[in-house]
Design an enzyme around this catalytic site. Structure first.
Site, PDB file in Angstrom:
ATOM      1  N   GLU A  49       1.941  40.416  -7.853  1.00  0.00           N
ATOM      2  CA  GLU A  49       0.595  39.991  -8.239  1.00  0.00           C
ATOM      3  C   GLU A  49      -0.289  41.216  -8.432  1.00  0.00           C
ATOM      4  O   GLU A  49      -0.320  42.114  -7.579  1.00  0.00           O
ATOM      5  CB  GLU A  49       0.010  39.092  -7.157  1.00  0.00           C
ATOM      6  CG  GLU A  49      -1.426  38.673  -7.400  1.00  0.00           C
ATOM      7  CD  GLU A  49      -1.996  37.895  -6.240  1.00  0.00           C
ATOM      8  OE1 GLU A  49      -1.678  36.697  -6.133  1.00  0.00           O
ATOM      9  OE2 GLU A  49      -2.725  38.494  -5.421  1.00  0.00           O
ATOM     10  N   LYS A  76       0.402  25.077  -3.529  1.00  0.00           N
ATOM     11  CA  LYS A  76      -0.798  24.406  -3.014  1.00  0.00           C
ATOM     12  C   LYS A  76      -0.576  22.896  -3.066  1.00  0.00           C
ATOM     13  O   LYS A  76      -1.081  22.185  -3.935  1.00  0.00           O
ATOM     14  CB  LYS A  76      -2.021  24.824  -3.818  1.00  0.00           C
ATOM     15  CG  LYS A  76      -2.336  26.305  -3.663  1.00  0.00           C
ATOM     16  CD  LYS A  76      -3.500  26.737  -4.538  1.00  0.00           C
ATOM     17  CE  LYS A  76      -3.765  28.230  -4.379  1.00  0.00           C
ATOM     18  NZ  LYS A  76      -4.843  28.711  -5.276  1.00  0.00           N
ATOM     19  N   LYS A  95       2.001  39.617  -2.978  1.00  0.00           N
ATOM     20  CA  LYS A  95       0.600  39.328  -3.204  1.00  0.00           C
ATOM     21  C   LYS A  95      -0.285  40.417  -2.593  1.00  0.00           C
ATOM     22  O   LYS A  95       0.221  41.388  -2.019  1.00  0.00           O
ATOM     23  CB  LYS A  95       0.263  37.951  -2.644  1.00  0.00           C
ATOM     24  CG  LYS A  95       1.050  36.828  -3.352  1.00  0.00           C
ATOM     25  CD  LYS A  95       0.801  35.473  -2.754  1.00  0.00           C
ATOM     26  CE  LYS A  95      -0.579  34.952  -3.027  1.00  0.00           C
ATOM     27  NZ  LYS A  95      -0.793  34.634  -4.460  1.00  0.00           N
ATOM     28  N   ARG A 124       0.813  -1.212   0.000  1.00  0.00           N
ATOM     29  CA  ARG A 124       0.000   0.000   0.000  1.00  0.00           C
ATOM     30  C   ARG A 124       0.849   1.265   0.000  1.00  0.00           C
ATOM     31  O   ARG A 124       0.525   2.244  -0.681  1.00  0.00           O
ATOM     32  CB  ARG A 124      -0.967  -0.021   1.185  1.00  0.00           C
ATOM     33  CG  ARG A 124      -1.872   1.206   1.306  1.00  0.00           C
ATOM     34  CD  ARG A 124      -2.481   1.653  -0.001  1.00  0.00           C
ATOM     35  NE  ARG A 124      -3.120   0.576  -0.743  1.00  0.00           N
ATOM     36  CZ  ARG A 124      -3.426   0.657  -2.025  1.00  0.00           C
ATOM     37  NH1 ARG A 124      -3.102   1.739  -2.734  1.00  0.00           N
ATOM     38  NH2 ARG A 124      -4.008  -0.343  -2.644  1.00  0.00           N
ATOM     39  N   ASP A 163      -3.710  37.958 -11.799  1.00  0.00           N
ATOM     40  CA  ASP A 163      -4.550  37.109 -10.975  1.00  0.00           C
ATOM     41  C   ASP A 163      -6.036  37.260 -11.299  1.00  0.00           C
ATOM     42  O   ASP A 163      -6.576  38.370 -11.300  1.00  0.00           O
ATOM     43  CB  ASP A 163      -4.320  37.439  -9.503  1.00  0.00           C
ATOM     44  CG  ASP A 163      -4.982  36.450  -8.567  1.00  0.00           C
ATOM     45  OD1 ASP A 163      -4.861  35.243  -8.813  1.00  0.00           O
ATOM     46  OD2 ASP A 163      -5.616  36.895  -7.592  1.00  0.00           O
TER      47      ASP A 163
END
Length: 286
Positions: free
Chosen positions: A203, A141, A173, A106, A224
């Site tokens: 951004e 992410k 950002k 597994r 963005d």
């Protein structure tokens, strides 16, 4: 078709991840099912087989999964990471103590199915925009602890990596801009801090903000959540002034529209957070 984008990850990076996965699976008593049903000295041969067509990734992780359970297990690879295979392809043959083979099963398959799914999705998306100049990149992410593996899988699928971590580059950002006061101030602070070895990307989500960023001298802008029409205008504004990267919820269904605008890069969190696992199994053969 074989796509070897770069050398496999060094074993020193992989071993702690495999050890952690095996420790989680073995718990306090080990594989009680195999202990209860299979004689201790029983030998077996099994095949790792792709049940779907796709791009393979995680062969070294699978090999280590078996080796760390039992160093005497023989692992014979038939394919390499980055290789595209058809359904029913035998990826590797493993031979050795039957209990130990099933104990490692597994963990080996979890790594391979997840990473091969990312590599396969990346290859499909890269192929879908091949007529355009845009390069597909991943994001941060990722599953905590598995980023190096997930980003490696993106590379195996023909994509590129964005930042590996917060220390790779400066990416200004919206919250950085809000706290700094405005985009020009944030960029100026970043330029003063960065020196010549740390790249800076800003951004923006409006054309007005983009013009301010360009005036401040950034060489890479992240566009963005812009609609394709606005994205096209932004790309035109950046010609000869900065490289462009589209971002913001881009999926396989919308990636072509973004690529058609002429952006240099398309960042897709989808690659690592939403790719479907590739169906790979371990089948008894002898």
């Amino acid at each position: 078709m074989t796509l070897i984008t770069e050398p496999a990850l060094d074993e020193v990076l992989l071993k702690p991840l495999v050890e952690a996965a095996l420790t989680e699976d073995l718990g306090r008593r080990g594989d009680v099912t195999s202990q209860a049903t299979i004689p201790a000295d029983k030998q077996a041969q099994l095949q790792i087989r792709a049940r779907q067509a796709g791009v393979i990734c995680g062969m070294d992780l699978a090999r280590l999964s078996f080796a760390l359970v039992d160093a005497k297990i023989e692992f014979v690879a038939h394919v390499h990471d980055g290789e595209t295979v058809e359904a029913n392809t035998v990826l590797a043959v493993v031979r050795g103590n039957a209990r130990h083979l099933l104990t490692a099963e597994r963990t080996a398959l979890n790594f391979m199915t997840h990473l091969s799914g990312i590599a396969t999705a990346t290859r499909q998306i890269v192929d879908s925009v091949a007529e355009y100049p845009a390069q597909i990149t991943c994001t941060r992410k990722t599953i905590p602890g598995l980023r190096v593996l997930q980003k490696y899988a993106v590379r195996c699928g023909g994509g590129r990596n964005h930042r590996l971590g917060l220390d790779d580059a400066i990416l200004i950002k919206d919250n950085h801009i809000a706290i700094a006061g405005d985009i020009k101030t944030a960029i100026k602070h970043a330029q003063d801090f960065a020196g010549h070895l740390i790249p800076i990307e800003a951004e923006v989500d409006t054309l007005e903000q983009l013009e301010q960023a360009l005036e401040a001298g950034v060489s890479l802008v992240l566009l963005d959540n812009m609609a394709p029409e606005t994205l096209s205008q932004a790309v035109a504004m950046c010609k000869g002034r900065a490289k462009t990267e589209a971002s913001g919820g881009i999926t396989p269904a919308t990636v072509q529209a973004a690529a058609k605008t002429g952006v240099d890069f398309i960042a897709m969190g989808y690659l690592t957070h939403s790719s479907t696992a590739l169906d790979i199994g371990l089948d008894f053969s002898a």
